[in-house]
Design a protein around this motif. Structure first.
Motif, PDB file in Angstrom:
ATOM      1  N   UNK A  81       0.898  -1.194  -0.046  1.00 29.13           N
ATOM      2  CA  UNK A  81       0.000  -0.091  -0.051  1.00 29.13           C
ATOM      3  C   UNK A  81       0.822   1.308   0.150  1.00 29.13           C
ATOM      4  N   UNK A  82       1.698   1.085   0.853  1.00 29.80           N
ATOM      5  CA  UNK A  82       2.535   2.300   0.887  1.00 29.80           C
ATOM      6  C   UNK A  82       3.579   2.638  -0.437  1.00 29.80           C
ATOM      7  N   UNK A  87      -3.868   6.160  -2.889  1.00 30.87           N
ATOM      8  CA  UNK A  87      -5.291   6.331  -2.636  1.00 30.87           C
ATOM      9  C   UNK A  87      -5.840   7.866  -2.810  1.00 30.87           C
ATOM     10  N   UNK A  89      -9.606   9.449  -2.148  1.00 32.95           N
ATOM     11  CA  UNK A  89     -10.971   9.192  -1.648  1.00 32.95           C
ATOM     12  C   UNK A  89     -11.929  10.285  -2.145  1.00 32.95           C
ATOM     13  N   UNK A  93     -10.054  12.449   2.879  1.00 28.13           N
ATOM     14  CA  UNK A  93      -9.497  11.802   4.003  1.00 28.13           C
ATOM     15  C   UNK A  93      -7.976  12.253   4.457  1.00 28.13           C
ATOM     16  N   UNK A  94      -7.983  13.665   4.312  1.00 31.60           N
ATOM     17  CA  UNK A  94      -6.648  14.222   4.819  1.00 31.60           C
ATOM     18  C   UNK A  94      -6.577  14.171   6.331  1.00 31.60           C
ATOM     19  N   UNK A  95      -5.368  14.426   7.082  1.00 30.90           N
ATOM     20  CA  UNK A  95      -5.639  14.428   8.510  1.00 30.90           C
ATOM     21  C   UNK A  95      -5.756  15.848   8.822  1.00 30.90           C
ATOM     22  N   UNK A  98      -3.038  18.272  10.360  1.00 31.13           N
ATOM     23  CA  UNK A  98      -1.832  18.562   9.735  1.00 31.13           C
ATOM     24  C   UNK A  98      -2.014  19.496   8.624  1.00 31.13           C
ATOM     25  N   UNK A 106       3.138  12.334   4.848  1.00 30.26           N
ATOM     26  CA  UNK A 106       2.886  11.012   5.561  1.00 30.26           C
ATOM     27  C   UNK A 106       3.262   9.792   5.045  1.00 30.26           C
ATOM     28  N   UNK A 107       2.827   9.429   3.846  1.00 22.90           N
ATOM     29  CA  UNK A 107       3.274   8.225   3.357  1.00 22.90           C
ATOM     30  C   UNK A 107       4.768   7.938   3.126  1.00 22.90           C
ATOM     31  N   UNK A 109       6.755   9.042   5.339  1.00 16.84           N
ATOM     32  CA  UNK A 109       7.182   8.628   6.751  1.00 16.84           C
ATOM     33  C   UNK A 109       7.314   7.256   7.277  1.00 16.84           C
ATOM     34  N   UNK A 110       6.286   6.516   6.635  1.00 13.56           N
ATOM     35  CA  UNK A 110       5.934   5.145   6.721  1.00 13.56           C
ATOM     36  C   UNK A 110       6.870   4.420   5.881  1.00 13.56           C
ATOM     37  N   UNK A 118      11.672  14.133   2.248  1.00 17.99           N
ATOM     38  CA  UNK A 118      10.553  14.268   2.353  1.00 17.99           C
ATOM     39  C   UNK A 118       9.870  15.484   2.085  1.00 17.99           C
ATOM     40  N   UNK A 154      -0.559  13.628  -2.351  1.00 18.49           N
ATOM     41  CA  UNK A 154      -0.016  12.497  -1.308  1.00 18.49           C
ATOM     42  C   UNK A 154      -0.062  11.403  -1.899  1.00 18.49           C
TER      43      UNK A 154
ATOM     44  N   UNK B   1       9.136   2.928   9.745  1.00 20.00           N
ATOM     45  CA  UNK B   1       9.146   4.043  10.247  1.00 20.00           C
ATOM     46  C   UNK B   1      10.211   4.058  11.646  1.00 20.00           C
ATOM     47  N   UNK B 304     -10.847   7.060  11.962  1.00 19.12           N
ATOM     48  CA  UNK B 304     -10.542   7.301  10.745  1.00 19.12           C
ATOM     49  C   UNK B 304      -9.080   7.860  10.648  1.00 19.12           C
ATOM     50  N   UNK B 308      -6.596   6.032   7.499  1.00 20.60           N
ATOM     51  CA  UNK B 308      -6.091   6.809   6.683  1.00 20.60           C
ATOM     52  C   UNK B 308      -4.618   6.180   6.773  1.00 20.60           C
ATOM     53  N   UNK B 311      -4.054   3.139   5.481  1.00 19.44           N
ATOM     54  CA  UNK B 311      -4.115   2.995   3.811  1.00 19.44           C
ATOM     55  C   UNK B 311      -2.675   3.423   3.388  1.00 19.44           C
ATOM     56  N   UNK B 312      -2.029   4.513   3.825  1.00 17.85           N
ATOM     57  CA  UNK B 312      -1.162   4.999   3.489  1.00 17.85           C
ATOM     58  C   UNK B 312       0.410   4.132   3.500  1.00 17.85           C
ATOM     59  N   UNK B 313      -0.097   2.920   4.417  1.00 18.98           N
ATOM     60  CA  UNK B 313       1.108   2.069   4.478  1.00 18.98           C
ATOM     61  C   UNK B 313       1.774   1.918   5.611  1.00 18.98           C
ATOM     62  N   UNK B 318       3.292   0.074  13.617  1.00 18.03           N
ATOM     63  CA  UNK B 318       3.544   1.634  13.567  1.00 18.03           C
ATOM     64  C   UNK B 318       2.506   2.384  14.171  1.00 18.03           C
TER      65      UNK B 318
END
Lengths: 244, 398
Positions: A81-82, A87, A89, A93-95, A98, A106-107, A109-110, A118, A154, B1, B304, B308, B311-313, B318
């Protein structure tokens, strides 16, 4: 690029089991732009979840970029997914807490990308969707169209194999929706990004070059769009927008 | 992470919910402050009491008639006599000084004022045995004792009560309607520090023989001092043995040393500290449950967001780490503030009570270790709940 063969999905709730997908076969080539259409209950949302590696098929195989994800563990699905999926939506679906910049980071970071890189990549992605001047705004300080553009930035930022957009224009007015479709078309034509859009609107689907119709868990029609609508042309014809 | 990013994300999470995080922290702050304050004040008080006990000298001993180990009650023949005291002085080599002592509680009078007073009838060596310090005047001599003079050495507390501020020397104090001349004032006996909180007892010391004529049948206990602390137990045993031999009886005398007193006091104070500490610990526990409660609310509220992130990984790990770190950070920050407040409170108490301020690095380390553990213990369940969410359900959550 994407190869789905004989894929089924069965939901079990107690004694009742519902088959949402009944033996789907689908191939999506690299660099294509595809729409998935169908009424509610047709299985298109289930298809979307499986394509996005948020869910796993009951049987059959799903190969993305040469990796068979049907056999992967939860941890590896998160990685797919990362790295391979972006995605977009309907509800963005933003935080909310932030800024646009942080949301786009965000992606990464993961993905374990160092903070300096970044920031550079996030700035570039936001620039690409025309939001270079809005990077420090929070979602509630942005219009719907702008929020969706942040979401696209994103989705792009980890260079995914596909962008999965679930009703991306559903919450937008015509002009903003058209602008989003324009961005998708530019990304697809100029950068060769593979885009799959799930929609129930024919007009939106007509922006792509191929429409896959779902009904009752099967593909009933796979149609080629010979002359896709150009969002840019449509936008030019629309009356200029008042400031949003 | 990596962990650094996780901490950053967690800190952001705490920061956006400032008020709530602060209130949650408050529980931990109060808990940690209470534990630190109680432990520190307890240690300080204990040290103060023990040091004042030890200032009297740990080579002190007392021997007295007791029927606790005897089959028959104490009779007249068993009572300790002045001859016994003389014999002890002459026979037991480790005895440095000894005084026949008798305590009575009666009303004394100066003018119209009457006060309940502890009368100590004893020998002239009592002063050196008890390590008493003169404020003014002098102690009575053996001649005064032998000639049964009506002289008294009173303690500061009694002097203050009767003669507030004025010199007590040469003044008269009435015991049993008999006037006594005050020849000296001594400092209050530090061994009474055990009864902290109240005023020190009022005391008047008179020569033993004088006391004998005033009060019939004084019951003598032997108070004495050895040359060294190590000889105390041996000396007590010898004296008890000698007394049994002289009175031809068995199991009628007991002795104890200040050293034993100190050990007993230490033990009791330790138990008290433990009990109060446990009560303070409960408030820390309540604070911890508060953290869990808020983390659970937070997980539900941010379902939620969790969807999210997944979904972003974000891997489940984490998400788990993010929420766990949030709980731990809340507890650690709360623990730090609590440590500062608790230490400050303890210092203030130590200052007022004139106790040694005992803040050990150990206490602070324990507070830190505890708050981090509470964060992990009460954070793991909510964090695990967050990590187990189904991304599809979480994304759909309104």
């Amino acid at each position: 690029m994407i190869k789905i063969s004989n894929l089924t999905k069965v939901y079990r709730t107690g004694a009742i089991s519902v088959t949402a997908l009944k033996g789907i076969n689908l191939e999506v080539a690299k660099g294509s732009m595809v729409a998935i259409m169908g009424p509610s209950g047709s299985g298109k949302s289930t298809m979307m979840n499986i394509l996005g590696c948020l869910d796993r098929a009951t049987s059959g195989s799903y190969i993305i970029d040469g990796v068979d994800v049907s056999t992967l563990q939860e941890k590896e699905l998160a990685k797919i997914r990362n790295h391979k999926i972006g995605f977009v939506f309907q509800t963005f679906n933003l935080l909310p807490r932030l800024t646009a910049l942080k949301n786009v980071e965000l992606p990464m970071i993961y993905a374990g990308i160092p903070s300096k890189e970044r920031r550079e990549r996030a700035l570039k992605a936001l620039d690409k969707v025309g939001l270079a001047d809005r990077i420090h705004h929070r979602p509630n300080e942005l219009s719907g169209g702008q929020r969706q553009r942040v979401a696209i930035a994103r989705a792009l930022v980890n260079n995914p194999a596909i962008i999965l957009a679930d009703e991306p224009t559903g919450n937008l007015d015509t002009r903003s929706g058209e602008e989003i479709m324009d961005i998708f078309q530019q990304l697809n034509q100029e950068e060769g990004v593979t885009i799959i859009i799930v929609t129930h609107e024919r007009e939106i689907a007509d922006h792509t070059r191929r429409i896959v119709h779902f009904r009752d868990g099967v593909i009933i029609k796979d149609e080629e769009v010979l002359t896709p609508i150009s969002a840019r042309t449509t936008l030019a014809a629309l009356p200029p927008a008042g400031e949003v | 992470m990596d962990i650094l990013e996780s901490i950053k994300v967690a800190l952001e999470g705490i920061w956006v919910n400032k008020l709530r995080s602060a209130l949650t922290m408050l529980g931990i702050i109060i808990g940690v402050a209470a534990v630190i304050a109680v432990v520190t004040i307890g240690q300080g008080g204990r040290a103060a009491i023990l040091s004042s006990l030890e200032s009297m000298g740990t080579n002190l001993f007392v021997v007295y008639p007791s029927s606790r180990n005897a089959t028959t009650p104490i009779t007249r023949q068993d009572l300790i006599t002045l001859e016994d005291v003389e014999a002890i002085k002459n026979i037991v080599p480790t005895v440095k000084a000894v005084a026949p002592t008798s305590y009575l509680s009666i009303m004394t009078q100066v003018g119209r004022q009457k006060e309940k007073t502890t009368i100590i009838c004893t020998g002239q060596d009592y002063k050196s045995i008890r390590n008493l310090e003169l404020v003014e005047g002098r102690y009575f001599t053996s001649e005064e004792n032998n000639s049964r003079r009506r002289v008294a050495v009173i303690n500061e507390e009694l002097a203050k009560t009767y003669f507030s501020g004025e010199s007590a020397l040469g003044k008269q104090v009435y015991l049993m309607n008999t006037p006594f001349i005050v020849i000296g004032v001594v400092k209050n006996d530090p061994s009474n520090a055990l009864g902290f909180g109240g005023d020190p007892p009022k005391e008047a010391t008179i020569p033993f023989h004088t006391g004998e004529t005033l009060f019939r049948n004084l019951r003598i206990q032997i108070e004495g001092q050895t040359y060294s602390k190590e000889e105390v137990q041996e000396t007590i045993d010898q004296i008890v043995k000698l007394l049994h031999k002289r009175h031809r009886n068995e199991g009628k005398y007991r002795g104890y040393s200040l050293d034993q007193e100190v050990a007993t006091a230490n033990k009791i104070l330790g138990i008290i500290a433990l009990i109060i500490g446990s009560i303070a610990g409960i408030s820390l526990l309540v604070g911890g449950i508060g953290v869990m409660n808020i983390m659970l609310v937070s997980v539900t509220e941010r379902t939620r967001e969790i969807g999210i992130r997944m979904a972003l990984g974000a891997r489940r790990r984490d998400i788990l780490v993010q929420f766990l770190i949030e709980a731990v950070v809340i507890c650690l920050v709360g623990g730090t503030i609590g440590t500062i407040l608790g230490t400050g409170g303890a210092l203030a108490v130590a200052l007022i009570a004139k106790w040694p301020p005992l803040i050990t690095p150990g206490t602070i380390f324990i507070a830190f270790f505890f708050s981090a553990s509470i964060g992990i213990f009460f954070g793991i369940y909510p964090a695990n709940k967050a990590a187990k969410l189904d991304p599809i359900e979480a994304l759909r959550y309104e």
